[in-house]
Write a protein that holds these residues in place. Sequence first.
Motif, PDB file in Angstrom:
ATOM      1  N   PHE A 199     -16.511  36.770   0.484  1.00  0.00           N
ATOM      2  CA  PHE A 199     -16.102  37.268   1.792  1.00  0.00           C
ATOM      3  C   PHE A 199     -17.182  36.941   2.812  1.00  0.00           C
ATOM      4  CE2 PHE A 199     -18.557  40.684  -0.062  1.00  0.00           C
ATOM      5  CZ  PHE A 199     -19.339  41.142   0.986  1.00  0.00           C
ATOM      6  N   GLY A 200     -16.807  37.020   4.081  1.00  0.00           N
ATOM      7  CA  GLY A 200     -17.765  36.808   5.174  1.00  0.00           C
ATOM      8  C   GLY A 200     -18.270  35.377   5.213  1.00  0.00           C
ATOM      9  N   ASN A 201     -19.499  35.221   5.636  1.00  0.00           N
ATOM     10  CA  ASN A 201     -20.137  33.919   5.772  1.00  0.00           C
ATOM     11  C   ASN A 201     -20.525  33.395   4.393  1.00  0.00           C
ATOM     12  OD1 ASN A 201     -21.700  31.700   6.356  1.00  0.00           O
ATOM     13  ND2 ASN A 201     -23.000  32.731   7.856  1.00  0.00           N
ATOM     14  N   THR A 202     -19.855  32.345   3.939  1.00  0.00           N
ATOM     15  CA  THR A 202     -20.137  31.789   2.610  1.00  0.00           C
ATOM     16  C   THR A 202     -20.912  30.473   2.703  1.00  0.00           C
ATOM     17  OG1 THR A 202     -17.977  30.704   2.560  1.00  0.00           O
ATOM     18  CG2 THR A 202     -18.139  32.909   1.561  1.00  0.00           C
ATOM     19  N   ASN A 203     -21.401  30.121   3.889  1.00  0.00           N
ATOM     20  CA  ASN A 203     -22.241  28.935   4.013  1.00  0.00           C
ATOM     21  C   ASN A 203     -23.535  29.161   3.237  1.00  0.00           C
ATOM     22  OD1 ASN A 203     -20.444  27.572   5.682  1.00  0.00           O
ATOM     23  ND2 ASN A 203     -21.280  28.550   7.512  1.00  0.00           N
ATOM     24  N   PHE A 204     -24.078  28.128   2.656  1.00  0.00           N
ATOM     25  CA  PHE A 204     -25.331  28.180   1.896  1.00  0.00           C
ATOM     26  C   PHE A 204     -25.237  29.181   0.739  1.00  0.00           C
ATOM     27  CE2 PHE A 204     -26.390  27.224   6.360  1.00  0.00           C
ATOM     28  CZ  PHE A 204     -26.759  25.899   6.199  1.00  0.00           C
ATOM     29  N   THR A 205     -24.067  29.226   0.114  1.00  0.00           N
ATOM     30  CA  THR A 205     -23.802  30.126  -1.006  1.00  0.00           C
ATOM     31  C   THR A 205     -23.227  29.313  -2.155  1.00  0.00           C
ATOM     32  OG1 THR A 205     -23.394  32.002   0.453  1.00  0.00           O
ATOM     33  CG2 THR A 205     -22.446  32.128  -1.742  1.00  0.00           C
ATOM     34  N   PHE A 226     -27.534  32.996  -2.319  1.00  0.00           N
ATOM     35  CA  PHE A 226     -26.895  33.418  -1.075  1.00  0.00           C
ATOM     36  C   PHE A 226     -27.875  33.207   0.062  1.00  0.00           C
ATOM     37  CE2 PHE A 226     -25.265  35.805  -4.610  1.00  0.00           C
ATOM     38  CZ  PHE A 226     -23.889  35.755  -4.433  1.00  0.00           C
ATOM     39  N   GLY A 227     -27.494  32.402   1.039  1.00  0.00           N
ATOM     40  CA  GLY A 227     -28.353  32.132   2.190  1.00  0.00           C
ATOM     41  C   GLY A 227     -27.578  32.165   3.480  1.00  0.00           C
ATOM     42  N   ALA A 228     -26.647  33.092   3.605  1.00  0.00           N
ATOM     43  CA  ALA A 228     -25.827  33.187   4.815  1.00  0.00           C
ATOM     44  C   ALA A 228     -26.727  33.331   6.046  1.00  0.00           C
ATOM     45  CB  ALA A 228     -24.875  34.378   4.721  1.00  0.00           C
ATOM     46  N   VAL A 229     -26.430  32.547   7.087  1.00  0.00           N
ATOM     47  CA  VAL A 229     -27.227  32.534   8.319  1.00  0.00           C
ATOM     48  C   VAL A 229     -26.464  33.228   9.436  1.00  0.00           C
ATOM     49  CG1 VAL A 229     -28.307  31.028  10.026  1.00  0.00           C
ATOM     50  CG2 VAL A 229     -28.375  30.409   7.610  1.00  0.00           C
ATOM     51  N   ASN A 230     -27.149  34.122  10.155  1.00  0.00           N
ATOM     52  CA  ASN A 230     -26.655  34.841  11.342  1.00  0.00           C
ATOM     53  C   ASN A 230     -25.592  35.903  11.059  1.00  0.00           C
ATOM     54  OD1 ASN A 230     -28.413  33.403  13.010  1.00  0.00           O
ATOM     55  ND2 ASN A 230     -26.924  31.747  13.261  1.00  0.00           N
ATOM     56  N   SER A 234     -12.828  50.560  -9.309  1.00  0.00           N
ATOM     57  CA  SER A 234     -14.056  50.645  -8.514  1.00  0.00           C
ATOM     58  C   SER A 234     -14.513  49.239  -8.152  1.00  0.00           C
ATOM     59  CB  SER A 234     -15.159  51.363  -9.293  1.00  0.00           C
ATOM     60  OG  SER A 234     -14.772  52.680  -9.602  1.00  0.00           O
ATOM     61  N   GLN A 235     -14.894  49.080  -6.900  1.00  0.00           N
ATOM     62  CA  GLN A 235     -15.338  47.759  -6.453  1.00  0.00           C
ATOM     63  C   GLN A 235     -16.853  47.635  -6.556  1.00  0.00           C
ATOM     64  OE1 GLN A 235     -15.240  45.982  -2.217  1.00  0.00           O
ATOM     65  NE2 GLN A 235     -13.275  45.463  -3.168  1.00  0.00           N
ATOM     66  N   LEU A 236     -17.292  46.506  -7.109  1.00  0.00           N
ATOM     67  CA  LEU A 236     -18.699  46.136  -7.149  1.00  0.00           C
ATOM     68  C   LEU A 236     -18.878  45.060  -6.088  1.00  0.00           C
ATOM     69  CD1 LEU A 236     -21.529  46.181  -8.442  1.00  0.00           C
ATOM     70  CD2 LEU A 236     -20.690  44.488 -10.090  1.00  0.00           C
ATOM     71  N   ARG A 237     -19.753  45.312  -5.105  1.00  0.00           N
ATOM     72  CA  ARG A 237     -19.873  44.423  -3.944  1.00  0.00           C
ATOM     73  C   ARG A 237     -21.338  44.142  -3.639  1.00  0.00           C
ATOM     74  NH1 ARG A 237     -17.111  43.330   1.189  1.00  0.00           N
ATOM     75  NH2 ARG A 237     -15.214  44.097   0.238  1.00  0.00           N
ATOM     76  N   PHE A 238     -21.620  42.866  -3.384  1.00  0.00           N
ATOM     77  CA  PHE A 238     -22.945  42.427  -2.949  1.00  0.00           C
ATOM     78  C   PHE A 238     -22.784  41.748  -1.590  1.00  0.00           C
ATOM     79  CE2 PHE A 238     -23.135  42.462  -7.567  1.00  0.00           C
ATOM     80  CZ  PHE A 238     -24.314  43.148  -7.792  1.00  0.00           C
ATOM     81  N   ARG A 239     -23.560  42.206  -0.594  1.00  0.00           N
ATOM     82  CA  ARG A 239     -23.522  41.641   0.757  1.00  0.00           C
ATOM     83  C   ARG A 239     -24.937  41.178   1.096  1.00  0.00           C
ATOM     84  NH1 ARG A 239     -20.446  42.163   5.356  1.00  0.00           N
ATOM     85  NH2 ARG A 239     -19.081  43.677   4.355  1.00  0.00           N
ATOM     86  N   MET A 240     -25.046  39.920   1.610  1.00  0.00           N
ATOM     87  CA  MET A 240     -26.365  39.364   1.882  1.00  0.00           C
ATOM     88  C   MET A 240     -26.383  38.531   3.155  1.00  0.00           C
ATOM     89  SD  MET A 240     -26.838  38.586  -2.050  1.00  0.00           S
ATOM     90  CE  MET A 240     -25.247  38.730  -2.521  1.00  0.00           C
ATOM     91  N   GLN A 241     -27.562  38.507   3.782  1.00  0.00           N
ATOM     92  CA  GLN A 241     -27.848  37.586   4.882  1.00  0.00           C
ATOM     93  C   GLN A 241     -29.318  37.205   4.767  1.00  0.00           C
ATOM     94  OE1 GLN A 241     -26.963  38.964   8.847  1.00  0.00           O
ATOM     95  NE2 GLN A 241     -28.232  37.374   9.769  1.00  0.00           N
ATOM     96  N   HIS A 242     -29.586  35.915   4.761  1.00  0.00           N
ATOM     97  CA  HIS A 242     -30.960  35.437   4.598  1.00  0.00           C
ATOM     98  C   HIS A 242     -31.110  34.144   5.379  1.00  0.00           C
ATOM     99  CE1 HIS A 242     -34.859  34.724   2.979  1.00  0.00           C
ATOM    100  NE2 HIS A 242     -34.733  35.591   1.983  1.00  0.00           N
ATOM    101  N   ASN A 243     -31.504  34.252   6.634  1.00  0.00           N
ATOM    102  CA  ASN A 243     -31.548  33.082   7.516  1.00  0.00           C
ATOM    103  C   ASN A 243     -32.470  31.965   7.049  1.00  0.00           C
ATOM    104  OD1 ASN A 243     -29.732  34.478   9.009  1.00  0.00           O
ATOM    105  ND2 ASN A 243     -31.007  34.744  10.800  1.00  0.00           N
ATOM    106  N   PRO A 244     -33.728  32.232   6.695  1.00  0.00           N
ATOM    107  CA  PRO A 244     -34.572  31.081   6.390  1.00  0.00           C
ATOM    108  C   PRO A 244     -34.508  30.604   4.942  1.00  0.00           C
ATOM    109  CG  PRO A 244     -35.917  33.042   6.458  1.00  0.00           C
ATOM    110  CD  PRO A 244     -34.520  33.456   6.819  1.00  0.00           C
TER     111      PRO A 244
END
Length: 191
Positions: free
Chosen positions: A38-44, A64-68, A134-144
């Motif tokens: 889900f969400g920004n999947t670029n650099f994933t 996971f390296g989603a930017v912005n 039950s949902q297991l969810r990981f959310r990440m954002q790591h610009n550099p």
Amino acid sequence: MKFFAAILLASAAMPAMAATNLVSNPSFETGFSSWQQFGNTNFTGTTGSTLGQSPTDGVRQAYFGAVNNSGGIFQNIATVAGETYRVSFDMYAASGGQQFRADFAGQTLVNSSYSSGLGYSSFVYDIVASAANSQLRFRMQHNPSYYLLDNVRVEHLEPTDPVPEPATWAMLIAGFGLVGASLRRRTAVSA
């Protein structure tokens, strides 16, 4: 009587069964199959060794390296409301991260940036499920750079002091009755 003693000793010597992992594709050996992105999947994606880090389990790990904007993965796990589950995973954070969040059964397990970085570390949480799913969810954002994730587990924990079922009580009482009868018979023969 020796027969019953042998059975008792054999059952006591049996090793405890390992808990079953309820997560499908927990170490990303088949990419993100069984996971939904889900969400920004670029650099994933998934890879073997990267950033100088080898997978902690198997030969692949997720990065996971989603930017912005954040992105991530989730998986729905069949659970029993009121039962306890152990959630564990291994995570690595290169320095500069903006967000790493893990949730299970509607509860936040971890929500941090790990902006100064973190070597591969194991996270373990015991959570009581509130529903049959039950949902297991990981959310990440790591610009550099990237977060790495591996060895994701959800295990149903058996109660440590279970209440015996009525059939178990009946067998226990019958067993004591048979032991008492054999002792009474042995005493009568000896006299």
